[in-house]
Design a protein around this motif. Structure first.
Motif, PDB file in Angstrom:
ATOM      1  N   ARG A   1      -5.664  13.615  -1.973  1.00 31.22           N
ATOM      2  CA  ARG A   1      -6.298  14.218  -0.867  1.00 31.22           C
ATOM      3  C   ARG A   1      -6.168  15.522  -0.927  1.00 31.22           C
ATOM      4  O   ARG A   1      -7.311  16.248  -0.564  1.00 31.22           O
ATOM      5  CB  ARG A   1      -5.639  13.668   0.207  1.00 31.22           C
ATOM      6  CG  ARG A   1      -6.051  13.892   1.600  1.00 31.22           C
ATOM      7  CD  ARG A   1      -5.308  13.542   2.810  1.00 31.22           C
ATOM      8  NE  ARG A   1      -5.431  12.080   2.821  1.00 31.22           N
ATOM      9  CZ  ARG A   1      -4.547  11.321   3.610  1.00 31.22           C
ATOM     10  NH1 ARG A   1      -3.718  12.061   4.686  1.00 31.22           N
ATOM     11  NH2 ARG A   1      -4.719  10.080   3.648  1.00 31.22           N
TER      12      ARG A   1
ATOM     13  N   SER B   1      -1.271  12.048  -2.443  1.00 33.50           N
ATOM     14  CA  SER B   1      -2.338  11.107  -2.703  1.00 33.50           C
ATOM     15  C   SER B   1      -3.042  10.411  -1.617  1.00 33.50           C
ATOM     16  O   SER B   1      -2.218  10.409  -0.552  1.00 33.50           O
ATOM     17  CB  SER B   1      -1.674  10.031  -3.881  1.00 33.50           C
ATOM     18  OG  SER B   1      -1.010   8.907  -2.872  1.00 33.50           O
ATOM     19  N   GLU B   2      -3.970   9.854  -1.645  1.00 31.35           N
ATOM     20  CA  GLU B   2      -4.727   8.849  -0.725  1.00 31.35           C
ATOM     21  C   GLU B   2      -3.886   7.610  -1.042  1.00 31.35           C
ATOM     22  O   GLU B   2      -3.026   7.299  -1.679  1.00 31.35           O
ATOM     23  CB  GLU B   2      -5.944   8.508  -1.082  1.00 31.35           C
ATOM     24  CG  GLU B   2      -6.956   9.749  -0.824  1.00 31.35           C
ATOM     25  CD  GLU B   2      -7.182  10.245   0.619  1.00 31.35           C
ATOM     26  OE1 GLU B   2      -6.952   9.438   1.668  1.00 31.35           O
ATOM     27  OE2 GLU B   2      -7.506  11.227   0.730  1.00 31.35           O
ATOM     28  N   PRO B   3      -3.696   6.598   0.021  1.00 29.41           N
ATOM     29  CA  PRO B   3      -3.058   5.267  -0.055  1.00 29.41           C
ATOM     30  C   PRO B   3      -3.695   4.139  -0.884  1.00 29.41           C
ATOM     31  O   PRO B   3      -4.075   3.275  -0.545  1.00 29.41           O
ATOM     32  CB  PRO B   3      -3.054   4.815   1.371  1.00 29.41           C
ATOM     33  CG  PRO B   3      -3.957   5.583   2.024  1.00 29.41           C
ATOM     34  CD  PRO B   3      -4.506   6.721   1.308  1.00 29.41           C
TER      35      PRO B   3
ATOM     36  N   VAL C   1       0.952  -1.321   0.008  1.00 28.99           N
ATOM     37  CA  VAL C   1       0.017  -0.235  -0.089  1.00 28.99           C
ATOM     38  C   VAL C   1       0.863   1.266   0.010  1.00 28.99           C
ATOM     39  O   VAL C   1       1.698   1.444   0.930  1.00 28.99           O
ATOM     40  CB  VAL C   1      -0.951   0.040   1.283  1.00 28.99           C
ATOM     41  CG1 VAL C   1      -1.774   1.167   1.310  1.00 28.99           C
ATOM     42  CG2 VAL C   1      -1.868  -1.239   1.285  1.00 28.99           C
TER      43      VAL C   1
ATOM     44  N   SER D   1       3.261   0.889   3.315  1.00 27.96           N
ATOM     45  CA  SER D   1       2.780  -0.231   4.313  1.00 27.96           C
ATOM     46  C   SER D   1       2.678  -1.532   3.666  1.00 27.96           C
ATOM     47  O   SER D   1       2.558  -1.333   2.522  1.00 27.96           O
ATOM     48  CB  SER D   1       1.594   0.214   4.972  1.00 27.96           C
ATOM     49  OG  SER D   1       0.689   0.335   4.356  1.00 27.96           O
TER      50      SER D   1
ATOM     51  N   ARG E   1       6.117   3.736  13.121  1.00 25.04           N
ATOM     52  CA  ARG E   1       6.140   4.698  12.204  1.00 25.04           C
ATOM     53  C   ARG E   1       7.463   5.649  12.323  1.00 25.04           C
ATOM     54  O   ARG E   1       7.712   6.324  13.219  1.00 25.04           O
ATOM     55  CB  ARG E   1       4.958   5.435  12.687  1.00 25.04           C
ATOM     56  CG  ARG E   1       4.211   6.332  11.596  1.00 25.04           C
ATOM     57  CD  ARG E   1       3.099   6.919  12.199  1.00 25.04           C
ATOM     58  NE  ARG E   1       2.775   8.207  11.494  1.00 25.04           N
ATOM     59  CZ  ARG E   1       1.784   8.309  10.350  1.00 25.04           C
ATOM     60  NH1 ARG E   1       1.079   6.955  10.125  1.00 25.04           N
ATOM     61  NH2 ARG E   1       1.630   9.283   9.834  1.00 25.04           N
TER      62      ARG E   1
ATOM     63  N   ASN F   1       5.118   6.933   1.157  1.00 25.04           N
ATOM     64  CA  ASN F   1       4.442   6.215   2.435  1.00 25.04           C
ATOM     65  C   ASN F   1       4.296   5.078   1.723  1.00 25.04           C
ATOM     66  O   ASN F   1       3.468   4.545   1.065  1.00 25.04           O
ATOM     67  CB  ASN F   1       3.488   7.119   2.854  1.00 25.04           C
ATOM     68  CG  ASN F   1       3.657   8.490   3.271  1.00 25.04           C
ATOM     69  OD1 ASN F   1       4.078   8.640   4.437  1.00 25.04           O
ATOM     70  ND2 ASN F   1       3.521   9.329   2.069  1.00 25.04           N
TER      71      ASN F   1
HETATM   72  P1  ADP Z   1      -0.731  12.716   8.043  1.00 26.47           P
HETATM   73  O1  ADP Z   1       0.815  12.810   7.794  1.00 26.47           O
HETATM   74  O2  ADP Z   1      -1.358  14.003   7.756  1.00 26.47           O
HETATM   75  O3  ADP Z   1      -1.190  12.099   9.413  1.00 26.47           O
HETATM   76  P2  ADP Z   1      -1.280  10.332   6.484  1.00 26.47           P
HETATM   77  O4  ADP Z   1      -0.162   9.838   7.558  1.00 26.47           O
HETATM   78  O5  ADP Z   1      -2.603   9.779   6.682  1.00 26.47           O
HETATM   79  O6  ADP Z   1      -1.564  11.936   6.899  1.00 26.47           O
HETATM   80  O7  ADP Z   1      -0.911  10.539   5.103  1.00 26.47           O
HETATM   81  C1  ADP Z   1       0.367  10.850   4.708  1.00 26.47           C
HETATM   82  C2  ADP Z   1       0.600  10.278   3.267  1.00 26.47           C
HETATM   83  O8  ADP Z   1       0.594   8.862   3.766  1.00 26.47           O
HETATM   84  C3  ADP Z   1      -0.479  10.242   2.453  1.00 26.47           C
HETATM   85  O9  ADP Z   1       0.140  10.355   1.084  1.00 26.47           O
HETATM   86  C4  ADP Z   1      -1.312   8.914   2.438  1.00 26.47           C
HETATM   87  O10 ADP Z   1      -1.881   8.587   1.392  1.00 26.47           O
HETATM   88  C5  ADP Z   1      -0.229   8.077   2.986  1.00 26.47           C
HETATM   89  N1  ADP Z   1      -0.718   6.851   3.678  1.00 26.47           N
HETATM   90  C6  ADP Z   1      -1.609   6.944   4.714  1.00 26.47           C
HETATM   91  N2  ADP Z   1      -1.936   5.542   5.162  1.00 26.47           N
HETATM   92  C7  ADP Z   1      -1.060   4.841   4.439  1.00 26.47           C
HETATM   93  C8  ADP Z   1      -0.765   3.319   4.410  1.00 26.47           C
HETATM   94  N3  ADP Z   1      -1.533   2.645   5.555  1.00 26.47           N
HETATM   95  N4  ADP Z   1       0.243   2.901   3.558  1.00 26.47           N
HETATM   96  C9  ADP Z   1       0.777   4.032   2.997  1.00 26.47           C
HETATM   97  N5  ADP Z   1       0.562   4.956   2.967  1.00 26.47           N
HETATM   98  C10 ADP Z   1      -0.388   5.688   3.410  1.00 26.47           C
END
Ligand code: ADP
Ligand code: MG
Ligand code: ZN
Length: 490
Positions: free
Chosen positions: A131, A167-169, A18, A210, A257, A208
């Motif tokens: 996003r 982007s969204e994940p 992801v 996972s 994290r 990002n």
């Molecule tokens: P924030 O840093 O504002 O808390 P997030 O961590 O949710 O926001 O998102 C930051 C980036 O991480 C975004 O590009 C999002 O798409 C990505 N992201 C969020 N969740 C996941 C995941 N489970 N795996 C990979 N990327 C993720």
């Protein structure tokens, strides 16, 4: 981690990758976002700075209208909704490349939000949701290889307008991440908001990553790989990091994290620090910058001025013009080349033939010359005429390639070259039959071979006829005539 992972093995993996991407692009404004310093790349270090972009006390930022317009332009091209006001916030942190102690950014009201970008096969695309798209200022650049035993900072970059696109994940493989970046980069080029040169740092990527067991719908722990600067690094870093995470989990370990660094040379990711959370930055509205309204009619004006976007163009090439995805991508990826292709179509050329000429003959010439399409000497209408001569059967494909060479070399008109060199294709049955018979008489062995069932012998005989006519015979007709003769009397 020792197992090499390639894209092709994705299906057999027990886990799903992801990915969400945070991409920074430098906008192409002439001056910086809050002062009038120039933004030229490659200038003498610290020659393009002033009290504002150095954040000296008592200075006031003034928003560059062009930067805001470009941000809206890009956000619209990424199918985003646009905020009614542009509001700026301070993101507070300490780092040598940030003299002010804070970066001006947008926190709760990004200029664009809820957008998307399509990737994959245009007949069955996948939509990666975006996003947010927000405007911020770039920081200075730390240099670690300029002074022995010391790091120095070049502040020319601080205050260059940046767009951050989050982007969204929704991305599910390293290849898809690359695809997304390719399309995103094209959108930047087509809208003219950035030159998106990864090697110059005007497009930078944070990944990002996972992993989760295949079939699971719960997200795993994310690590963020900072500042990747080529498509290749993005792909390798994601592959590596996903595999590393899966191995930690499979061995019963837990992930934290964190922010990691991609070591280009060793091709591994290395832990840097715990990933920051938003509250670490103490965001608050910048008291020096009033929110700027973004009137709907102004936004609509910008929307109306957008060119055909790469996604739409790609869809049209594949679905309407029947080009392969690969050819469509090559054309769309080079706006100049695509423009030339469009001009060929406008001059009446058939799409697939036009694409094939542009992507083989024209591109080969450009590559050999190390030149761009602007330097190509044959105007589209003239090349379209050559294609027509082939299409109508006036000249063979082989002859057309010779004519093309001469057109490029001398600037001649295709018809003139065809006449001067006597290249008109022989489609006259009687004339060809005479030559066919002569070739058959002179080559008893291949004739016998063919009659004994060896099909390849026909190719040889066709070749002989083509040779006799110096490539001018209509190949289809030669084939038909040979078959006729060979199947009748023995
Ligand atoms: P924030 O840093 O504002 O808390 P997030 O961590 O949710 O926001 O998102 C930051 C980036 O991480 C975004 O590009 C999002 O798409 C990505 N992201 C969020 N969740 C996941 C995941 N489970 N795996 C990979 N990327 C993720
Ligand atoms: Mg960020
Ligand atoms: Zn300045």
């Amino acid at each position: 981690m020792s197992t090499p992972v390639t894209a092709g093995t994705a299906v057999e993996r027990p886990y799903e990758i992801v990915v969400g991407l945070e991409v920074h692009v430098e906008l192409t404004t002439e001056s910086k976002i809050f002062c009038s310093c120039p933004t030229r790349f490659g200038a003498e270090p610290n020659s393009q700075v002033c009290p504002v972009c150095l954040g000296l006390p008592g200075t006031l930022p003034v928003l560059n209208r062009r930067a805001l317009e470009q941000a809206v332009r890009a956000a619209l091209a990424l199918n985003c909704r646009i905020q009614p006001v542009a509001k700026f916030d301070r993101k507070n942190y300490h780092y040598p490349d940030l003299v002010k102690g804070y970066q001006i950014s947008q926190y709760d009201l990004p200029v664009g939000y809820e957008g998307w970008l399509e990737v994959g096969d245009p007949a069955n695309p996948r939509r990666i949701r975006i996003r947010r798209v927000h405007l911020e200022e770039d920081t200075g650049k730390s240099l670690h290889d300029q002074a022995p035993g010391a790091s120095v900072v070049d502040y020319n970059r601080s205050g260059i307008p940046l767009l951050e696109i989050v982007s969204e994940p929704d991305i599910r493989s390293a290849e898809e991440a690359r695809d997304y970046l390719m399309h995103l980069r094209q959108v930047m080029l087509y809208t003219g908001v950035s030159d998106a040169r990864m090697e110059e740092g005007s497009l930078r990527v944070d990944c990002n990553v996972s992993v989760r067991p295949r079939g699971s719908d719960v997200f795993g722990t994310i690590t963020e790989i900072k500042n990747l600067n080529s498509f290749r690094s993005v792909v390798r870093a994601i592959e590596y990091e996903a595999q590393r995470q899966w191995e930690v989990l499979s061995a019963g370990g837990t992930l934290r994290r964190e922010t990691r660094h991609w070591d280009e040379r060793r091709e591994v990711t290395v832990a840097l620090r715990r990933k920051e959370e938003a509250h670490d930055y103490r965001y608050f509205p910048d008291p020096d910058l009033l929110p700027v309204p973004l009137p709907a009619d102004w936004v609509e004006e910008i929307r109306a001025s957008l060119p055909e976007l790469p996604g739409a163009r790609r869809r049209r090439y594949v679905l309407d013009l029947d080009l392969s995805v690969r050819d469509a991508d090559t054309l769309v990826g080079d706006p100049g080349l695509a423009g030339y292709f469009e001009d060929l179509l406008a001059a009446g050329a058939e799409a697939r033939a036009a694409a094939s000429w542009v992507l083989t003959q024209v591109l080969a010439w450009l590559n050999a010359q190390g030149a761009g399409i602007d330097a190509f000497p044959v105007p589209p209408a003239r090349l379209a005429r050559l294609l027509r001569l082939v299409d109508e059967g006036t000249i063979s494909m082989t002859a057309a390639k010779d004519v093309f060479e001469e057109m490029v070399r001398t600037g001649a008109e295709p018809d003139a070259v065809v006449e001067a060199r006597g290249l008109r294709q022989i489609s006259d049955q009687a004339a060809l039959l005479e030559i066919v018979d002569r070739v058959l008489a002179a080559n008893p062995q291949p004739v016998a071979d063919y009659r004994a069932g060896r099909q390849q012998a026909l190719g040889f005989l066709v070749g002989q006829v083509m040779k006799e006519t110096r490539g001018r015979a209509n190949p289809q007709l030669v084939n038909d005539l040979l078959r006729q003769r060979l199947s009748s009397d023995g």
